[in-house]
Design an enzyme around this catalytic site. Structure first.
Site, mmCIF file in Angstrom:
data_model
loop_
_atom_site.group_PDB
_atom_site.id
_atom_site.type_symbol
_atom_site.label_atom_id
_atom_site.label_comp_id
_atom_site.label_asym_id
_atom_site.label_seq_id
_atom_site.Cartn_x
_atom_site.Cartn_y
_atom_site.Cartn_z
ATOM 1 N N CYS A 6 0.845 -1.192 0.000
ATOM 2 C CA CYS A 6 0.000 0.000 0.000
ATOM 3 C C CYS A 6 0.889 1.253 0.000
ATOM 4 O O CYS A 6 2.019 1.213 0.514
ATOM 5 C CB CYS A 6 -0.940 -0.019 1.191
ATOM 6 S SG CYS A 6 -0.258 0.337 2.815
ATOM 7 N N CYS A 15 2.096 2.398 3.402
ATOM 8 C CA CYS A 15 3.086 1.453 3.945
ATOM 9 C C CYS A 15 4.468 1.734 3.371
ATOM 10 O O CYS A 15 5.470 1.675 4.089
ATOM 11 C CB CYS A 15 2.679 0.016 3.637
ATOM 12 S SG CYS A 15 1.129 -0.478 4.404
#
Length: 88
Positions: free
Chosen positions: A1, A4
């Site tokens: 993501c 992240c």
């Protein structure tokens, strides 16, 4: 993501300031859903700060900027150090 990836970069950048104080471990929640469930990780990224005996001290969800991350870690470490000093 995306968040992240951002958090991974922040952790890498902050690693020199924290490496003597904490051990950082990244968990892939897709590969280890049981761990994610155990620590109620529902949103990513989630950072969990543990004491040496495995107690959860703090949780940070979402992207946390480097200076705030270092400040929070230092805050909890200072609290642990004062507790240890009081018990001796």
């Amino acid at each position: 993501c995306g968040p992240c990836v951002m958090m991974s970069k922040i952790l890498s950048d902050m690693s020199p300031q924290l490496k003597e104080k904490v051990q950082m471990v990244k968990i892939d929640t897709d590969k280890y859903p049981r761990i994610a469930s155990q620590y109620r990780i529902e949103g990513l990224p989630t950072l969990v700060l543990f004491s040496e005996d495995g107690k959860v001290l703090d949780r940070m969800e979402g992207v946390v900027q480097g200076p705030q991350l270092v400040e929070r870690v230092n805050y909890f470490l200072a609290g642990l150090e004062s507790q240890q000093a009081e018990s001796t």
